[in-house]
Design an enzyme around this catalytic site. Structure first.
Site, PDB file in Angstrom:
ATOM      1  N   HIS A   1      55.276  28.190 117.493  1.00  0.00           N
ATOM      2  CA  HIS A   1      54.143  27.521 117.346  1.00  0.00           C
ATOM      3  C   HIS A   1      53.580  26.805 118.727  1.00  0.00           C
ATOM      4  O   HIS A   1      52.761  25.791 118.557  1.00  0.00           O
ATOM      5  CB  HIS A   1      54.713  26.127 116.557  1.00  0.00           C
ATOM      6  CG  HIS A   1      56.205  25.713 117.196  1.00  0.00           C
ATOM      7  ND1 HIS A   1      57.301  25.569 116.360  1.00  0.00           N
ATOM      8  CD2 HIS A   1      56.529  25.387 118.409  1.00  0.00           C
ATOM      9  CE1 HIS A   1      58.222  25.045 116.901  1.00  0.00           C
ATOM     10  NE2 HIS A   1      57.637  24.998 118.307  1.00  0.00           N
TER      11      HIS A   1
ATOM     12  N   TYR B   1      59.547  30.506 134.002  1.00  0.00           N
ATOM     13  CA  TYR B   1      58.918  31.748 133.727  1.00  0.00           C
ATOM     14  C   TYR B   1      58.504  32.155 134.902  1.00  0.00           C
ATOM     15  O   TYR B   1      57.869  33.424 135.238  1.00  0.00           O
ATOM     16  CB  TYR B   1      57.999  31.803 132.655  1.00  0.00           C
ATOM     17  CG  TYR B   1      58.505  31.262 131.324  1.00  0.00           C
ATOM     18  CD1 TYR B   1      59.823  31.589 130.981  1.00  0.00           C
ATOM     19  CD2 TYR B   1      57.488  30.715 130.517  1.00  0.00           C
ATOM     20  CE1 TYR B   1      60.379  30.798 129.787  1.00  0.00           C
ATOM     21  CE2 TYR B   1      58.185  30.201 129.508  1.00  0.00           C
ATOM     22  CZ  TYR B   1      59.352  30.437 128.982  1.00  0.00           C
ATOM     23  OH  TYR B   1      59.743  29.569 127.878  1.00  0.00           O
TER      24      TYR B   1
END
Length: 488
Positions: free
Chosen positions: A171, A258
């Site tokens: 989502h 990340y």
């Protein structure tokens, strides 16, 4: 219509309830069967009681069964949904704790980085067990909907090695679009039209239109910097927007782990994060949140059960993809969403074997991806770094090759920015030994790893992280909720 949906990991009580009520918002789906399965009989009992209460309160013919026998739940199912976290919070705690000893500070640790890679090693053998059961006992051509992280690795393994029709669902895109609509002053997110593409948790809004008007980089930056909340909570995300020219779907905390630039030093971490909520970069934030949520649910269960007696309100159907995909496949009402699938030409400048997240349309013929998308070069480069880690991680999980696992962790962007090769080798040994009960493919490697650890000279430290908070008690949570209610 009458068909069967199996939910694996249904003991994820809140999320299972959301999926259940979403699906029952489709009028044609009242007469279907939900088969719940989980390794925890206790959790299964709780969620079944809640769903039974919903069925009874709404006078539905829907059938709900619950079993710890996964194969029985999958038998005859047309759709299988996975929400599993192999190893639960016990293993997850090690995903955060052990890397901290080597200076690696993660906010979530469930996608890549040291924690996400080990999470994938635990999940992938189990995902392949699911796929075997789907091939053998589910309805012919059954579809596997994976909600479990690490999304790309799990989906990659299910498609390439499990040989099952699989789509990964998240989502993050919806939440990012809601933010953009809000800062631009839209009355509803529906006023925003966009193309968002990349890989899961590193998806990029490469086209934006508000009521048909194209939104450029400078306008978007100005809108975020002027927003009274997001300007403080999304500092790192806004910095990436300024440098890359496009906005990332992922939260400040997720995105920070990340990349190799923002969490490499403790002073840098505190500069870029915001502590108003875990998702904005808190050390081990999601672990704390998950622990508190579990404790809260256990204590407040009677209230959750009572709330299940309310009528289903179709106007409150969530934007989770699952119910909309099933509706499109079964009724031919077309749905547009963002899906995790094998690339196969969808994104021109990412590898063909990678699992990408990109726009697609669903109807009775299946999921049809919009092909020929080209990412900005910086976005593609950032995605490539993660894809290479994901590929090695999947292959290590399949083969049980601990040397390949270490190379995957070594090439992770944040790990590489913080740790030396010797530290990485020892850290992986330590994590594999600590999590051996969930890593059967590495059983042969554990004795040698223990031997190396006993002789290691690599120094570690006990470190809580740059921005750690303690797990709050039930009493503290109650007091905080009461204060918020009074203030509101």
């Amino acid at each position: 219509m009458s068909f069967k949906i199996a939910i694996i990991g249904a003991g994820s009580v809140g999320f299972t309830k959301k999926l259940f009520t979403d699906i029952l918002c489709v009028p044609e789906f009242k007469d279907i069967e939900f088969a719940l399965t989980d390794v925890s009989e206790h959790n299964l009992g709780m969620i079944k009681a809640i769903l039974d209460r919903i069925v009874e309160a709404n006078g539905l013919p829907t059938r709900v069964t619950a079993t710890t026998d996964r194969r029985k739940a999958i038998e005859g199912a047309r759709y299988i949904i996975s929400c599993v976290r192999v190893g639960g919070l016990e293993a997850y705690a090690d995903d955060i704790r052990i890397p901290l000893k080597y200076g690696i500070d993660q906010c979530v640790g469930d996608t890549i980085c040291a924690g996400g890679i080990l999470y994938g090693q635990r999940n992938i053998p189990v995902i392949l067990d699911f796929c075997r059961d789907i091939r053998e006992v589910a309805e012919t051509n059954a579809k596997f909907l994976n909600y479990a992280n690490p999304m790309a690795m799990n989906t990659w393994a299910a498609i390439e090695y499990g040989k099952v029709d699989t789509v990964g669902l998240c989502h993050g895109v919806q939440h990012g679009a809601e933010q953009i609509a809000a800062v631009l002053g839209a009355k509803s997110p529906r006023e925003l039209d966009y193309v968002c593409s990349g890989i899961n948790h590193q998806t990029w809004f490469i086209e934006l239109r508000l009521n048909g008007r194209e939104i450029g980089k400078d306008e978007l930056i100005a809108a975020f910097e002027a927003h009274p909340v997001y300007s403080k909570q999304e500092k790192l995300r806004i910095d990436v927007l300024k440098r890359f020219g496009v906005y990332s779907t992922e939260s400040n905390g997720h995105l920070s782990e990340y990349l190799p630039w923002y969490r490499k030093r403790p002073d840098e971490i505190t500069r870029w994060i915001d502590m108003s909520d875990w998702i904005h970069g808190e050390t081990g934030g999601y672990l704390r949140y998950s622990t508190e949520t579990r404790n809260w649910f256990e204590t407040e269960y009677p209230q959750f059960l009572e709330a299940a007696s309310k009528p289903i309100d179709a106007s409150k159907r969530s934007n989770e993809h699952a119910s909309h995909i099933l509706e499109a496949l079964e009724t031919n009402r077309v749905y547009r969403g963002h899906f995790n699938v094998k690339n196969n030409g969808v994104i021109t400048n990412l590898p063909q074997d990678a699992v990408i997240e990109s726009p697609g349309f669903v109807d009775r013929f299946g999921i049809n991806m919009a092909a020929g998308i080209t990412l900005p070069e910086a976005c593609a480069a950032t995605c490539m770094a993660s894809i290479n880690v994901q590929r090695m991680s999947v292959h290590a999980a399949i083969s049980g090759d601990i040397d390949l696992l270490k190379l995957a962790v070594l090439h992770d962007p944040l790990v590489g920015a913080v740790s030396t090769p010797e530290e990485v080798w020892q850290m992986v040994d330590e994590m594999v030994v600590a999590q051996a009960q969930w890593l059967p493919q590495y059983a042969h490697a554990v004795p040698a790893a223990k031997e190396r650890l006993s002789k290691s000279t690599v120094k570690t430290r006990e470190w809580a992280g740059a921005a750690r908070r303690n797990v709050r008690s039930i009493e503290e949570l109650r007091a905080e909720k009461a204060a918020l209610k009074q203030a509101g």
